[in-house]
Motif scaffolding. Sequence first.
Motif, PDB file in Angstrom:
ATOM      1  N   HIS A  76      50.411  26.034  77.577  1.00 24.20           N
ATOM      2  CA  HIS A  76      51.305  25.279  78.452  1.00 24.20           C
ATOM      3  C   HIS A  76      52.608  26.051  78.604  1.00 24.20           C
ATOM      4  O   HIS A  76      52.992  26.821  77.732  1.00 24.20           O
ATOM      5  N   LEU A  77      53.321  25.808  79.689  1.00 19.82           N
ATOM      6  CA  LEU A  77      54.654  26.370  79.832  1.00 19.82           C
ATOM      7  C   LEU A  77      55.617  25.566  78.964  1.00 19.82           C
ATOM      8  O   LEU A  77      55.452  24.355  78.812  1.00 19.82           O
ATOM      9  N   PRO A  78      56.608  26.219  78.378  1.00 21.33           N
ATOM     10  CA  PRO A  78      57.538  25.479  77.519  1.00 21.33           C
ATOM     11  C   PRO A  78      58.407  24.537  78.344  1.00 21.33           C
ATOM     12  O   PRO A  78      58.761  24.826  79.487  1.00 21.33           O
ATOM     13  N   GLY A  79      58.759  23.430  77.765  1.00 16.89           N
ATOM     14  CA  GLY A  79      59.615  22.462  78.425  1.00 16.89           C
ATOM     15  C   GLY A  79      61.057  22.930  78.464  1.00 16.89           C
ATOM     16  O   GLY A  79      61.451  23.923  77.842  1.00 16.89           O
ATOM     17  N   PHE A  80      61.888  22.178  79.213  1.00 21.16           N
ATOM     18  CA  PHE A  80      63.296  22.556  79.361  1.00 21.16           C
ATOM     19  C   PHE A  80      64.016  22.567  78.016  1.00 21.16           C
ATOM     20  O   PHE A  80      64.815  23.470  77.736  1.00 21.16           O
ATOM     21  N   PHE A 111      65.943  25.827  76.535  1.00 20.93           N
ATOM     22  CA  PHE A 111      67.374  25.777  76.242  1.00 20.93           C
ATOM     23  C   PHE A 111      67.652  26.118  74.783  1.00 20.93           C
ATOM     24  O   PHE A 111      68.566  26.889  74.474  1.00 20.93           O
ATOM     25  N   LEU A 112      66.862  25.553  73.875  1.00 17.50           N
ATOM     26  CA  LEU A 112      67.048  25.817  72.454  1.00 17.50           C
ATOM     27  C   LEU A 112      66.807  27.292  72.132  1.00 17.50           C
ATOM     28  O   LEU A 112      67.552  27.896  71.355  1.00 17.50           O
ATOM     29  N   ALA A 113      65.794  27.887  72.738  1.00 13.68           N
ATOM     30  CA  ALA A 113      65.505  29.301  72.507  1.00 13.68           C
ATOM     31  C   ALA A 113      66.658  30.182  72.987  1.00 13.68           C
ATOM     32  O   ALA A 113      67.060  31.130  72.304  1.00 13.68           O
TER      33      ALA A 113
END
Length: 68
Positions: A12-16, A20-22
């Motif tokens: 899956h694509l990572p969520g917002f 942001f955390l990354a």
Amino acid sequence: MASRPGPGFHPHLPGFGHQFLAKALGASMWFFIFYRARQDGSKLLGLSHPWEAHGHGHHDDHGHGEHH
């Protein structure tokens, strides 16, 4: 002709929130690395000795008094 996904792993694509955390953790890591490089970079690269910094070689500043 529509292409169907083949067998295998389809992440899956990572969520917002994860994006942001990354970015926030990555930016803080680089800010810390650049801060430490500014503070201790010359010692790390061997351009100065750790004991030469901050005037610690002067024994007059420590308030030990006169040695007779």
